[in-house]
Design a protein around this motif. Sequence first.
Motif, short mmCIF file in Angstrom:
data_model
loop_
_atom_site.label_atom_id
_atom_site.label_comp_id
_atom_site.label_asym_id
_atom_site.label_seq_id
_atom_site.Cartn_x
_atom_site.Cartn_y
_atom_site.Cartn_z
N ASN A 22 1.24 -1.42 0.47
CA ASN A 22 0.07 0.06 0.40
C ASN A 22 0.98 1.28 -0.19
O ASN A 22 1.06 1.97 -1.09
CB ASN A 22 -0.79 -0.02 1.84
N VAL A 104 -4.16 -5.02 -6.93
CA VAL A 104 -3.58 -5.89 -5.52
C VAL A 104 -2.38 -6.60 -4.91
O VAL A 104 -2.68 -7.83 -6.17
CB VAL A 104 -4.91 -6.06 -4.37
N LYS A 137 -10.30 -3.15 -1.89
CA LYS A 137 -8.74 -4.63 -2.03
C LYS A 137 -9.27 -5.79 -1.50
O LYS A 137 -8.52 -6.99 -2.20
CB LYS A 137 -7.99 -3.37 -1.44
#
Length: 232
Positions: A22, A104, A137
């Motif tokens: 992230n 992701v 996500k």
Amino acid sequence: MEIDFKGIKVIGFDADDTLWVNETYFRETEEKFSKLLEDYETRNKIDQELFKMEMKNLELYGYGIKGFMLSMIESALELSNNGISQATLLEILNLGKKMIAHPVELLDGIEEILNKLQGKYRLIVLTKGDLLDQERKLERSGLSKYFHHVEVLSDKKEKNYRDLLEHLNIDVKEFLMIGNSLKSDVLPIVNIGAKAIHVPFHTTWKHEEIAEPEQKTGYMGINSLKKILQYL
């Protein structure tokens, strides 16, 4: 410091930079943002002002990409004395949209770890950020099948954890939290009597940086998520 995990029945996982990448995307976007504004200020000044704006807006927007997008736009207006072009503002908006749409990227070995822990423990996700983005996500990650419960918190402080564990009927002494942030995933947890494992990510948002206590109490640190299988 090694911890006795024999009484653990429920394991909570942080999401961002624990299950998937992230912070890396935020740093990359900040670099692109700075390049868009290089005619107005130095890179260092732009970074400083953007962070100040994020902190100012945190109570309004909370954590996540959307609040970050709004802070970039507001910073651009201030740094340019409202001289920024509409085209550049659109580019900034698109930077945020690209972050939201980014595939992701799971951290190494995470699915293997969850697969081995699933039958032994009740697994939950405890993360903070934008609800829609985090749900999106998790769905894209393919990991939702491993978790009994997913909770997106407005913040990760002692009260947030205490209230949630009580709501889920989880005994604090039977709970273990795993995450990359000492400030959000570890110290609040050990302060309420639970246990934690700290797995640092290679980059940390300035807001999450905190000095590690001289003595580790109630938690242990490992340098690879895969090592948790040695203890659980």
